[in-house]
Design a protein around this motif. Structure first.
Motif, mmCIF file in Angstrom:
data_model
loop_
_atom_site.group_PDB
_atom_site.id
_atom_site.type_symbol
_atom_site.label_atom_id
_atom_site.label_comp_id
_atom_site.label_asym_id
_atom_site.label_seq_id
_atom_site.Cartn_x
_atom_site.Cartn_y
_atom_site.Cartn_z
ATOM 1 N N ASN A 1 0.904 -1.247 -0.065
ATOM 2 C CA ASN A 1 0.007 0.138 -0.031
ATOM 3 C C ASN A 1 0.832 1.279 0.088
ATOM 4 O O ASN A 1 0.622 2.102 0.655
ATOM 5 C CB ASN A 1 -0.943 0.047 1.328
ATOM 6 C CG ASN A 1 -2.181 1.094 1.222
ATOM 7 O OD1 ASN A 1 -2.567 1.526 -0.165
ATOM 8 N ND2 ASN A 1 -2.416 1.530 2.080
ATOM 9 N N GLN B 1 2.578 4.502 -2.036
ATOM 10 C CA GLN B 1 2.500 5.473 -3.235
ATOM 11 C C GLN B 1 3.907 5.541 -3.697
ATOM 12 O O GLN B 1 4.075 5.611 -4.910
ATOM 13 C CB GLN B 1 1.846 6.619 -2.918
ATOM 14 C CG GLN B 1 1.673 7.401 -3.873
ATOM 15 C CD GLN B 1 0.417 6.885 -4.956
ATOM 16 O OE1 GLN B 1 -0.304 5.904 -4.265
ATOM 17 N NE2 GLN B 1 -0.082 7.620 -5.795
ATOM 18 N N LYS C 1 4.825 2.658 -5.951
ATOM 19 C CA LYS C 1 4.093 2.450 -7.116
ATOM 20 C C LYS C 1 4.813 3.614 -8.033
ATOM 21 O O LYS C 1 4.972 3.179 -9.279
ATOM 22 C CB LYS C 1 2.618 2.996 -6.745
ATOM 23 C CG LYS C 1 1.811 1.844 -6.043
ATOM 24 C CD LYS C 1 0.329 2.415 -5.752
ATOM 25 C CE LYS C 1 -0.418 1.502 -5.023
ATOM 26 N NZ LYS C 1 -1.634 1.989 -4.618
ATOM 27 N N ALA C 2 5.114 4.847 -7.568
ATOM 28 C CA ALA C 2 5.556 5.873 -8.519
ATOM 29 C C ALA C 2 7.021 5.412 -8.875
ATOM 30 O O ALA C 2 7.500 5.574 -9.985
ATOM 31 C CB ALA C 2 5.985 7.196 -7.325
ATOM 32 N N TRP D 1 0.926 12.434 -13.215
ATOM 33 C CA TRP D 1 0.107 11.340 -12.667
ATOM 34 C C TRP D 1 0.426 10.978 -11.428
ATOM 35 O O TRP D 1 -0.380 10.913 -10.445
ATOM 36 C CB TRP D 1 0.212 10.124 -13.515
ATOM 37 C CG TRP D 1 -1.093 8.998 -13.307
ATOM 38 C CD1 TRP D 1 -2.260 9.042 -13.548
ATOM 39 C CD2 TRP D 1 -0.602 8.220 -12.140
ATOM 40 N NE1 TRP D 1 -2.844 7.952 -12.802
ATOM 41 C CE2 TRP D 1 -1.930 7.274 -12.022
ATOM 42 C CE3 TRP D 1 0.527 7.732 -11.366
ATOM 43 C CZ2 TRP D 1 -1.982 6.056 -11.175
ATOM 44 C CZ3 TRP D 1 0.397 6.510 -10.500
ATOM 45 C CH2 TRP D 1 -0.832 5.695 -10.367
ATOM 46 N N VAL D 2 1.744 11.012 -11.052
ATOM 47 C CA VAL D 2 2.097 10.623 -9.753
ATOM 48 C C VAL D 2 1.735 11.528 -8.878
ATOM 49 O O VAL D 2 1.095 11.440 -7.536
ATOM 50 C CB VAL D 2 3.664 10.347 -9.711
ATOM 51 C CG1 VAL D 2 4.247 10.128 -8.233
ATOM 52 C CG2 VAL D 2 3.886 9.016 -10.393
ATOM 53 N N GLY E 1 -0.740 13.938 -8.995
ATOM 54 C CA GLY E 1 -2.095 14.162 -8.811
ATOM 55 C C GLY E 1 -2.534 12.765 -7.961
ATOM 56 O O GLY E 1 -3.428 13.076 -7.109
ATOM 57 N N SER E 2 -2.023 11.738 -8.268
ATOM 58 C CA SER E 2 -2.689 10.571 -7.499
ATOM 59 C C SER E 2 -2.024 10.638 -6.175
ATOM 60 O O SER E 2 -2.843 10.120 -5.041
ATOM 61 C CB SER E 2 -2.218 9.218 -8.200
ATOM 62 O OG SER E 2 -0.706 9.189 -8.164
ATOM 63 N N THR E 3 -0.843 11.232 -5.871
ATOM 64 C CA THR E 3 -0.491 11.283 -4.379
ATOM 65 C C THR E 3 -1.216 12.473 -3.698
ATOM 66 O O THR E 3 -1.331 12.291 -2.410
ATOM 67 C CB THR E 3 1.115 11.732 -4.512
ATOM 68 O OG1 THR E 3 1.737 10.727 -5.040
ATOM 69 C CG2 THR E 3 1.486 11.404 -3.105
ATOM 70 N N ILE F 1 -4.312 13.315 -4.000
ATOM 71 C CA ILE F 1 -5.607 12.553 -3.494
ATOM 72 C C ILE F 1 -5.465 11.640 -2.350
ATOM 73 O O ILE F 1 -6.068 11.733 -1.400
ATOM 74 C CB ILE F 1 -6.113 11.611 -4.810
ATOM 75 C CG1 ILE F 1 -6.735 12.683 -5.832
ATOM 76 C CG2 ILE F 1 -7.182 10.779 -4.348
ATOM 77 C CD1 ILE F 1 -6.854 11.785 -6.986
ATOM 78 N N ARG F 2 -4.179 10.909 -2.306
ATOM 79 C CA ARG F 2 -4.088 9.928 -1.260
ATOM 80 C C ARG F 2 -3.798 10.831 0.198
ATOM 81 O O ARG F 2 -3.984 10.140 1.236
ATOM 82 C CB ARG F 2 -2.894 9.019 -1.475
ATOM 83 C CG ARG F 2 -3.003 8.024 -2.121
ATOM 84 C CD ARG F 2 -3.771 6.796 -1.513
ATOM 85 N NE ARG F 2 -2.886 6.285 -0.291
ATOM 86 C CZ ARG F 2 -1.783 5.408 -0.235
ATOM 87 N NH1 ARG F 2 -1.832 4.824 -1.335
ATOM 88 N NH2 ARG F 2 -1.290 5.212 0.651
ATOM 89 N N ASN G 1 -6.755 10.944 1.980
ATOM 90 C CA ASN G 1 -7.447 9.266 2.213
ATOM 91 C C ASN G 1 -6.072 8.444 2.756
ATOM 92 O O ASN G 1 -5.929 7.333 2.221
ATOM 93 C CB ASN G 1 -8.086 8.918 0.804
ATOM 94 C CG ASN G 1 -8.713 7.434 1.138
ATOM 95 O OD1 ASN G 1 -9.084 7.102 1.985
ATOM 96 N ND2 ASN G 1 -8.382 6.555 0.040
#
Length: 214
Positions: free
Chosen positions: A48, A50, A53-54, A97-98, A100-102, A104-105, A108
């Motif tokens: 889990n 980030q 993943k990046a 993308w990394v 933006g998605s980070t 968001i995390r 959350n």
């Protein structure tokens, strides 16, 4: 690397670009990065993380763009510069993308498996060192060679950062170090993308000037 003017951009050792050693180095980079990128993206979901993943995206992007660099070896300076321009834009998209998605995390928050994160990051560092070493003699070539080098260098820097984040996650019990490192990796993507695009534009201008010269 020292600054180069537009005319210097096209002064590249063509024998170096087409040498068997450079081709071999690129194939090593492609194989190692694509294989471990697939492994690490699974690890990112298992832990889990980030940041993992990046880093995995950096691996996969490195392998894909290095393969494009292999295809471009026999091309003219202008087309090699266009290839590098595509590489830079692709890296910029990955960074966006990394980022933006980070972000968001950040809103959350969920726990990160620091142990798994550290294991995958440590293996990634070993893989990256094995990929970077063959590229060292070619890091100051044209825009295309420079792009391949920057992708691989980014991987190694990212791995060290992920390892540090894994230790901080374990010590603090918080996922924020993981997210902070993911943001730093995104920033590294965007910075290198600008570097690659800027060098590619210089190569294109120099190639066009050479074509128009009497």
């Amino acid at each position: 690397m020292s600054d180069m003017n537009d005319e210097d951009c096209c002064v590249v050792d063509k024998e170096l670009i087409r040498s068997p050693g450079y081709r071999r180095a690129l194939w090593i980079v492609v194989g190692l990065n694509v294989a471990y990128g697939l492994v690490e993206i699974v690890g990112g979901f298992l832990a889990n993380s980030q940041a993992l993943k990046a880093d995995a995206l950096d691996f996969l992007g490195d392998g894909s763009i290095t393969f494009l660099g292999l295809l471009a070896i026999g091309w003219s300076i202008a087309w090699r510069a266009r290839s590098a321009l595509m590489q830079g834009l692709f890296l910029g998209l990955l960074g966006a993308w990394v980022l933006g998605s980070t972000l968001i995390r950040l809103f959350n928050d969920s726990p990160v498996e620091a142990g798994l994160m550290g294991v995958f990051a440590f293996v990634a560092l070993i893989v990256n060192v094995a990929a970077v070493i063959p590229l060292l003699p070619y890091r100051d070539g044209d825009a295309n060679m420079r792009a391949v080098w920057l992708f691989s260098r980014n991987d190694a820097i990212g791995n060290v950062a992920v390892l540090i984040a894994a230790g901080l996650v374990a010590l603090s019990g918080s996922s924020f170090p993981d997210l902070i490192v993911a943001l730093l990796i995104a920033g590294l993507f965007l910075h290198s993308a600008w570097n690659i695009v800027d060098r590619a534009r210089k190569d294109l201008r120099a190639a066009n000037a050479a074509e128009q010269a009497p």
